[in-house]
Design a protein around this motif. Structure first.
Motif, short mmCIF file in Angstrom:
data_model
loop_
_atom_site.label_atom_id
_atom_site.label_comp_id
_atom_site.label_asym_id
_atom_site.label_seq_id
_atom_site.Cartn_x
_atom_site.Cartn_y
_atom_site.Cartn_z
N TYR A 133 -18.23 -20.63 68.07
CA TYR A 133 -17.16 -20.29 69.01
C TYR A 133 -16.02 -19.57 68.30
O TYR A 133 -15.40 -18.67 68.86
N HIS A 134 -15.74 -19.98 67.07
CA HIS A 134 -14.70 -19.32 66.28
C HIS A 134 -14.96 -17.82 66.21
O HIS A 134 -14.06 -17.00 66.40
N VAL A 135 -16.21 -17.43 65.94
CA VAL A 135 -16.56 -16.03 65.76
C VAL A 135 -16.38 -15.21 67.04
O VAL A 135 -16.33 -13.98 67.00
N LEU A 136 -16.26 -15.90 68.18
CA LEU A 136 -16.08 -15.21 69.47
C LEU A 136 -14.63 -15.17 69.92
O LEU A 136 -14.32 -14.55 70.94
N HIS A 137 -13.73 -15.80 69.18
CA HIS A 137 -12.35 -15.94 69.64
C HIS A 137 -11.68 -14.57 69.77
O HIS A 137 -11.49 -13.87 68.77
N ASP A 138 -11.34 -14.20 70.98
CA ASP A 138 -10.70 -12.90 71.28
C ASP A 138 -11.55 -11.71 70.86
O ASP A 138 -11.02 -10.63 70.55
N ILE A 139 -12.87 -11.87 70.89
CA ILE A 139 -13.76 -10.77 70.49
C ILE A 139 -13.67 -9.60 71.46
O ILE A 139 -14.04 -8.47 71.12
N ASP A 140 -13.18 -9.86 72.66
CA ASP A 140 -13.04 -8.79 73.66
C ASP A 140 -11.73 -8.01 73.49
O ASP A 140 -11.46 -7.07 74.26
N LYS A 141 -10.91 -8.38 72.50
CA LYS A 141 -9.63 -7.71 72.27
C LYS A 141 -9.60 -7.22 70.83
O LYS A 141 -9.40 -8.01 69.90
N ARG A 142 -9.75 -5.95 70.61
CA ARG A 142 -9.87 -5.42 69.25
C ARG A 142 -8.70 -5.84 68.38
O ARG A 142 -8.88 -6.24 67.22
N ASP A 143 -7.48 -5.77 68.89
CA ASP A 143 -6.30 -6.01 68.06
C ASP A 143 -6.03 -7.49 67.83
O ASP A 143 -5.26 -7.83 66.93
N GLN A 144 -6.63 -8.37 68.64
CA GLN A 144 -6.39 -9.80 68.50
C GLN A 144 -7.59 -10.58 67.97
O GLN A 144 -7.50 -11.79 67.79
N TYR A 145 -8.70 -9.90 67.72
CA TYR A 145 -9.92 -10.61 67.31
C TYR A 145 -9.63 -11.48 66.08
O TYR A 145 -8.93 -11.08 65.15
N ILE A 146 -10.19 -12.68 66.07
CA ILE A 146 -9.89 -13.71 65.08
C ILE A 146 -10.13 -13.24 63.64
O ILE A 146 -9.40 -13.62 62.72
N LEU A 147 -11.13 -12.38 63.44
CA LEU A 147 -11.41 -11.95 62.07
C LEU A 147 -10.24 -11.17 61.48
O LEU A 147 -9.99 -11.24 60.27
N GLY A 148 -9.52 -10.43 62.31
CA GLY A 148 -8.35 -9.70 61.82
C GLY A 148 -7.28 -10.65 61.32
O GLY A 148 -6.65 -10.41 60.28
N GLY A 149 -7.07 -11.74 62.04
CA GLY A 149 -6.12 -12.75 61.59
C GLY A 149 -6.55 -13.38 60.28
O GLY A 149 -5.71 -13.66 59.41
N CYS A 150 -7.86 -13.59 60.10
CA CYS A 150 -8.35 -14.17 58.85
C CYS A 150 -8.15 -13.22 57.68
O CYS A 150 -7.83 -13.66 56.56
N VAL A 151 -8.31 -11.92 57.91
CA VAL A 151 -8.01 -10.94 56.88
C VAL A 151 -6.54 -11.03 56.49
O VAL A 151 -6.18 -11.01 55.30
#
Length: 312
Positions: A133-151
């Motif tokens: 579920y973590h990997v899907l968090h805000d996956i529909d929003k390019r600027d908010q996708y969780i991986l960007g926050g992790c970077v």
């Protein structure tokens, strides 16, 4: 055992021929702007003794502030018997992290172990700490996708490291495994404060291919989401570790697996192949699974890493 071939029919020679997918428009500008915003922040780091004894390291509990005012938890290790001459940030896999690693072969290094947002010591509702579920968090929003926050959490970890140990500037490394390897590949091109890196079975490489190959774990969750909701490459193309790797300008050591049911080897090798500068490859028999030569290969890898980081 998986009900598919975790080599995906590739041998080493074929894996070394895989090229990254095309770079989307504005890829570099997208990440450079995020980095510039993150660099305006004060991580406001806090340390407290973690209460456990180790003969070689002082251990501290760590917290710092990342983007979106996100509180990140983790640990810091400081060598007891030598001056601090190097600094190392260590990223974790999608299983999170329950404790720091005490066996990393980099003498004189202070180690910072952040937990990426939503995971382990950085749990925070409504982000799920379940990788699927973590990997899907805000996956529909390019600027908010969780991986960007992790970077951004990684970049602020480097800021924290340099505030705690200013003397290690110019001698900073990053180590990341699986999830943390992919996050590292996305983060490193834009952060010139990092001089050396190691990625172990890194994820998020070659997203178009990642969506097609049968898999377990978080990648399967992304595939299921794609089947249900349609085109998520509009987001994922900007979070492709193989595309990002083409921009990395520092020496990188990569451990990539010939067989892996969780992070398909073609994605791992896409990242390695894309690296344009000095690089070194350690080939693992398998990733994300037990196998006969595992202990032998781990020891050989640690020995290689000691040599590699001697130049840091």
């Amino acid at each position: 055992m998986p009900d598919f071939d975790p080599t995906y029919g590739y041998n080493l020679e074929q894996l070394l021929q895989i090229v990254p997918p095309p770079q989307p428009e504005g890829f570099a500008a997208f990440w450079q702007a995020r980095y510039m915003r993150a660099m305006k922040l004060d991580p406001s780091q806090q340390l407290s003794p973690c209460g456990s004894f180790h003969p070689d390291y002082e251990c501290y509990d760590l917290s710092y502030r990342s983007t979106d005012d996100f509180k990140i938890g983790g640990w810091v290790l400081i060598p007891k018997h030598s001056p601090v001459t190097r600094g190392v940030v260590v990223g974790h896999g999608y299983g999170g992290r329950e404790s720091p690693d005490f066996d990393l072969p980099i003498p004189g290094a202070a180690f910072l172990f952040p937990c990426f947002r939503g995971l382990s010591r950085s749990k925070n509702w409504p982000i799920s700490d379940n990788p699927n579920y973590h990997v899907l968090h805000d996956i529909d929003k390019r600027d908010q996708y969780i991986l960007g926050g992790c970077v951004e959490d990684l970049w602020l970890a480097v800021s924290t490291l340099l505030k705690l140990f200013p003397s290690v500037s110019g001698h900073v490394a990053y180590l990341g495994i699986s999830f943390g390897g992919g996050i590292g590949a996305l983060a490193l091109p834009w952060d010139r404060r990092i001089q050396h890196a190691h990625f172990n079975v890194p994820s998020f490489g070659n997203q178009p291919l990642r969506l097609q190959l049968p898999t377990w774990g978080s990648a399967a969750a992304v595939q299921n989401y794609q089947q249900e909701h349609g085109n998520i490459l509009a987001t994922l193309n900007y979070y492709d570790a193989a595309v990002a790797a083409q921009h990395i300008q520092i020496p990188v050591h990569v451990a990539a697996a010939l067989a892996d049911p969780m992070v398909a080897p073609p994605g791992q090798f896409s990242i390695y192949n894309a690296l344009p500068r000095e690089k070194k490859l350690f080939v693992l028999d398998k990733g994300h699974s037990d196998y006969p030569r595992q202990a032998e290969q781990k020891n050989a890898l640690l020995s290689e890493l000691q040599d590699f980081f001697n130049h840091l």
